[in-house]
Design a protein around this motif. Structure first.
Motif, PDB file in Angstrom:
ATOM      1  N   GLU A  57       6.410  -1.159  -1.006  1.00  0.00           N
ATOM      2  CA  GLU A  57       6.360  -1.582   0.405  1.00  0.00           C
ATOM      3  C   GLU A  57       7.648  -1.214   1.130  1.00  0.00           C
ATOM      4  O   GLU A  57       7.628  -0.812   2.285  1.00  0.00           O
ATOM      5  CB  GLU A  57       6.100  -3.096   0.483  1.00  0.00           C
ATOM      6  CG  GLU A  57       4.682  -3.438   0.045  1.00  0.00           C
ATOM      7  CD  GLU A  57       4.359  -4.920   0.078  1.00  0.00           C
ATOM      8  OE1 GLU A  57       5.289  -5.757   0.119  1.00  0.00           O
ATOM      9  OE2 GLU A  57       3.154  -5.243   0.050  1.00  0.00           O
ATOM     10  N   TYR A  60       7.960   1.783   3.434  1.00  0.00           N
ATOM     11  CA  TYR A  60       6.628   2.300   3.786  1.00  0.00           C
ATOM     12  C   TYR A  60       6.456   2.232   5.303  1.00  0.00           C
ATOM     13  O   TYR A  60       6.458   1.150   5.877  1.00  0.00           O
ATOM     14  CB  TYR A  60       5.562   1.464   3.061  1.00  0.00           C
ATOM     15  CG  TYR A  60       4.141   1.951   3.246  1.00  0.00           C
ATOM     16  CD1 TYR A  60       3.682   3.066   2.546  1.00  0.00           C
ATOM     17  CD2 TYR A  60       3.270   1.295   4.100  1.00  0.00           C
ATOM     18  CE1 TYR A  60       2.378   3.511   2.701  1.00  0.00           C
ATOM     19  CE2 TYR A  60       1.960   1.734   4.257  1.00  0.00           C
ATOM     20  CZ  TYR A  60       1.524   2.833   3.562  1.00  0.00           C
ATOM     21  OH  TYR A  60       0.236   3.264   3.724  1.00  0.00           O
ATOM     22  N   TYR A  63       8.896  -0.092   6.646  1.00  0.00           N
ATOM     23  CA  TYR A  63       8.855  -1.529   6.362  1.00  0.00           C
ATOM     24  C   TYR A  63      10.177  -1.951   5.704  1.00  0.00           C
ATOM     25  O   TYR A  63      10.619  -1.322   4.743  1.00  0.00           O
ATOM     26  CB  TYR A  63       7.661  -1.888   5.461  1.00  0.00           C
ATOM     27  CG  TYR A  63       7.519  -3.382   5.285  1.00  0.00           C
ATOM     28  CD1 TYR A  63       7.068  -4.174   6.341  1.00  0.00           C
ATOM     29  CD2 TYR A  63       7.884  -4.015   4.098  1.00  0.00           C
ATOM     30  CE1 TYR A  63       6.984  -5.548   6.205  1.00  0.00           C
ATOM     31  CE2 TYR A  63       7.793  -5.388   3.954  1.00  0.00           C
ATOM     32  CZ  TYR A  63       7.339  -6.150   5.021  1.00  0.00           C
ATOM     33  OH  TYR A  63       7.268  -7.504   4.899  1.00  0.00           O
ATOM     34  N   CYS A  68       5.691  -8.619   1.412  1.00  0.00           N
ATOM     35  CA  CYS A  68       5.154  -9.171   2.655  1.00  0.00           C
ATOM     36  C   CYS A  68       4.923 -10.660   2.397  1.00  0.00           C
ATOM     37  O   CYS A  68       4.206 -11.026   1.452  1.00  0.00           O
ATOM     38  CB  CYS A  68       3.834  -8.510   3.034  1.00  0.00           C
ATOM     39  SG  CYS A  68       3.999  -6.774   3.480  1.00  0.00           S
ATOM     40  N   ASP A  95       2.104 -10.723  -0.524  1.00  0.00           N
ATOM     41  CA  ASP A  95       1.339  -9.493  -0.741  1.00  0.00           C
ATOM     42  C   ASP A  95       2.297  -8.436  -1.282  1.00  0.00           C
ATOM     43  O   ASP A  95       3.272  -8.090  -0.617  1.00  0.00           O
ATOM     44  CB  ASP A  95       0.728  -9.049   0.599  1.00  0.00           C
ATOM     45  CG  ASP A  95      -0.224  -7.878   0.460  1.00  0.00           C
ATOM     46  OD1 ASP A  95      -0.441  -7.387  -0.656  1.00  0.00           O
ATOM     47  OD2 ASP A  95      -0.753  -7.435   1.513  1.00  0.00           O
ATOM     48  N   ASP A 106      -1.518  -3.372  -6.324  1.00  0.00           N
ATOM     49  CA  ASP A 106      -1.374  -4.143  -5.080  1.00  0.00           C
ATOM     50  C   ASP A 106      -2.155  -5.449  -5.231  1.00  0.00           C
ATOM     51  O   ASP A 106      -3.318  -5.431  -5.662  1.00  0.00           O
ATOM     52  CB  ASP A 106      -1.982  -3.280  -3.961  1.00  0.00           C
ATOM     53  CG  ASP A 106      -1.960  -3.901  -2.578  1.00  0.00           C
ATOM     54  OD1 ASP A 106      -1.487  -5.040  -2.422  1.00  0.00           O
ATOM     55  OD2 ASP A 106      -2.431  -3.212  -1.645  1.00  0.00           O
ATOM     56  N   HIS A 169      -8.835  -1.187   0.085  1.00  0.00           N
ATOM     57  CA  HIS A 169      -8.638   0.254  -0.069  1.00  0.00           C
ATOM     58  C   HIS A 169      -8.564   0.589  -1.550  1.00  0.00           C
ATOM     59  O   HIS A 169      -8.418  -0.301  -2.385  1.00  0.00           O
ATOM     60  CB  HIS A 169      -7.326   0.653   0.614  1.00  0.00           C
ATOM     61  CG  HIS A 169      -6.181  -0.231   0.193  1.00  0.00           C
ATOM     62  ND1 HIS A 169      -5.352   0.060  -0.851  1.00  0.00           N
ATOM     63  CD2 HIS A 169      -5.777  -1.461   0.647  1.00  0.00           C
ATOM     64  CE1 HIS A 169      -4.476  -0.934  -1.014  1.00  0.00           C
ATOM     65  NE2 HIS A 169      -4.720  -1.878  -0.123  1.00  0.00           N
ATOM     66  N   MET A 175      -0.417   4.259  -1.688  1.00  0.00           N
ATOM     67  CA  MET A 175      -0.788   2.849  -1.510  1.00  0.00           C
ATOM     68  C   MET A 175      -2.217   2.729  -0.984  1.00  0.00           C
ATOM     69  O   MET A 175      -2.949   1.834  -1.369  1.00  0.00           O
ATOM     70  CB  MET A 175       0.193   2.181  -0.551  1.00  0.00           C
ATOM     71  CG  MET A 175       0.074   0.674  -0.519  1.00  0.00           C
ATOM     72  SD  MET A 175       1.075  -0.066   0.779  1.00  0.00           S
ATOM     73  CE  MET A 175       2.730   0.334   0.284  1.00  0.00           C
ATOM     74  N   GLU A 233      -5.939 -11.041  -3.095  1.00  0.00           N
ATOM     75  CA  GLU A 233      -6.226  -9.640  -3.450  1.00  0.00           C
ATOM     76  C   GLU A 233      -5.888  -9.352  -4.900  1.00  0.00           C
ATOM     77  O   GLU A 233      -4.920  -9.895  -5.441  1.00  0.00           O
ATOM     78  CB  GLU A 233      -5.360  -8.719  -2.561  1.00  0.00           C
ATOM     79  CG  GLU A 233      -5.384  -7.239  -2.958  1.00  0.00           C
ATOM     80  CD  GLU A 233      -4.496  -6.362  -2.082  1.00  0.00           C
ATOM     81  OE1 GLU A 233      -3.555  -6.891  -1.459  1.00  0.00           O
ATOM     82  OE2 GLU A 233      -4.747  -5.149  -2.043  1.00  0.00           O
TER      83      GLU A 233
HETATM   84  N1  MF3 Z   1      -0.014  -4.652   0.614  1.00  0.00           N
HETATM   85  C1  MF3 Z   1      -0.458  -4.159   1.886  1.00  0.00           C
HETATM   86  C2  MF3 Z   1      -1.821  -3.540   1.776  1.00  0.00           C
HETATM   87  O1  MF3 Z   1      -2.673  -4.044   1.133  1.00  0.00           O
HETATM   88  C3  MF3 Z   1       0.470  -3.176   2.484  1.00  0.00           C
HETATM   89  C4  MF3 Z   1       1.739  -3.705   2.892  1.00  0.00           C
HETATM   90  S1  MF3 Z   1       2.312  -2.859   4.233  1.00  0.00           S
HETATM   91  C5  MF3 Z   1       3.898  -2.574   3.874  1.00  0.00           C
HETATM   92  O2  MF3 Z   1      -2.115  -2.540   2.323  1.00  0.00           O
HETATM   93  F1  MF3 Z   1       4.427  -1.946   4.852  1.00  0.00           F
HETATM   94  F2  MF3 Z   1       4.487  -3.675   3.620  1.00  0.00           F
HETATM   95  F3  MF3 Z   1       3.978  -1.837   2.812  1.00  0.00           F
END
Ligand code: MF3
Ligand code: CO
Length: 253
Positions: A57, A60, A63, A68, A95, A106, A169, A175, A233
């Motif tokens: 993350e 990304y 970020y 998160c 997350d 993830d 996804h 990712m 998730e």
């Molecule tokens: N974990 C998130 C997803 O399922 C993505 C996080 S966005 C980030 O897509 F910028 F934090 F990486």
């Protein structure tokens, strides 16, 4: 473009998955009122390093953090801060995406800080159960839309809403890979499920209306009506025997 994963790739993704799961295990043990969301970020990066992983993350699309961490009305992409202090009754979605030698996993859990209201408790449970409703549809020959439909019906039957702004996804060396897995849709539509697919199934549930707003930080998505939200998730591998969840720790319910 759909990537079917080899045994070797799945083995690498599993290392990333266990780093994510181990972070959840620690957070569940230590989360309490007075901690900051930045403390959670620290636990995450320390755990990832222990497993030889990095946070996918961080950086990304710019970020700024390792994790998160989204509290109460924050649905996704909450940026950890040492000014954000957790209090009794909060629900905190963590997350995480770990990367091991370029292969990712993830997952997300919504944690309780101390004792929850009945209202928060029910939302968290329905969100988790919605994942397992979706999971029942994961078998070779079914369609991605079967997962989406199962999640949407379960959530709406409990009086909540699924987001239209974010989706599940596939995952691998990126990712976000195809197929996209919305939390809403029609059974029997979309891509066919095949052996070797890796699927991030992630109900993102709003207690109130489905509309969200992104805060001026450019990331944090909150419910427009400020009602509670929850997220659950896992990364799931489709195998010849059925499925394998690679982001749970041993003994996790
Ligand atoms: N974990 C998130 C997803 O399922 C993505 C996080 S966005 C980030 O897509 F910028 F934090 F990486
Ligand atoms: Co995801």
């Amino acid at each position: 473009m759909v990537y079917i994963k080899s045994k070797r790739e799945i083995a690498l993704m599993k290392v990333a998955g266990q780093a994510v799961a181990d972070a959840f295990k620690t957070i569940k043990e230590v989360i309490k009122p007075g901690m900051t969301t930045m403390d959670i970020d620290q636990i995450v990066i320390n755990t990832f390093i222990k497993h030889g992983c990095i946070s996918a993350e961080k950086g990304y699309y710019g970020y700024p953090a390792n994790a998160c961490v989204s509290v109460n009305e924050e649905l996704v992409h909450g940026i950890p801060s040492n000014k954000k202090i957790l209090k009794e009754g909060d629900i905190v979605s963590v997350d995480l995406v770990a990367s091991y030698q370029g292969y990712m996993a993830d997952a997300c859990r919504t944690f309780a800080v101390g004792k929850l209201s009945d209202r928060a408790e029910k939302l968290v449970k329905v969100t988790k159960d919605a994942f397992f409703e979706g999971l029942k549809q994961v078998k070779v020959g079914n369609y991605i839309g079967d997962i989406s439909h199962a999640i949407q019906s379960y959530v709406e039957n409990h009086g909540y809403n699924v987001t239209r702004d974010y989706t599940g996804h596939s995952i691998g060396t990126h990712m976000h890979e195809d197929p996209t897995i919305p939390n809403y849709g029609k059974a029997g539509t979309g891509m066919k499920i095949e052996e070797g697919m890796s699927l991030c199934i992630e109900p993102m549930v709003l207690e109130g209306k489905k509309d969200i707003r992104v805060l001026p930080d450019g990331w944090t998505a909150v419910s427009k009506d400020h009602k509670l939200t929850a997220h659950y998730e896992n990364t799931v591998i489709v195998t010849s025997e059925g499925i394998e969840i690679i982001t749970m720790y041993e003994g996790e319910e």
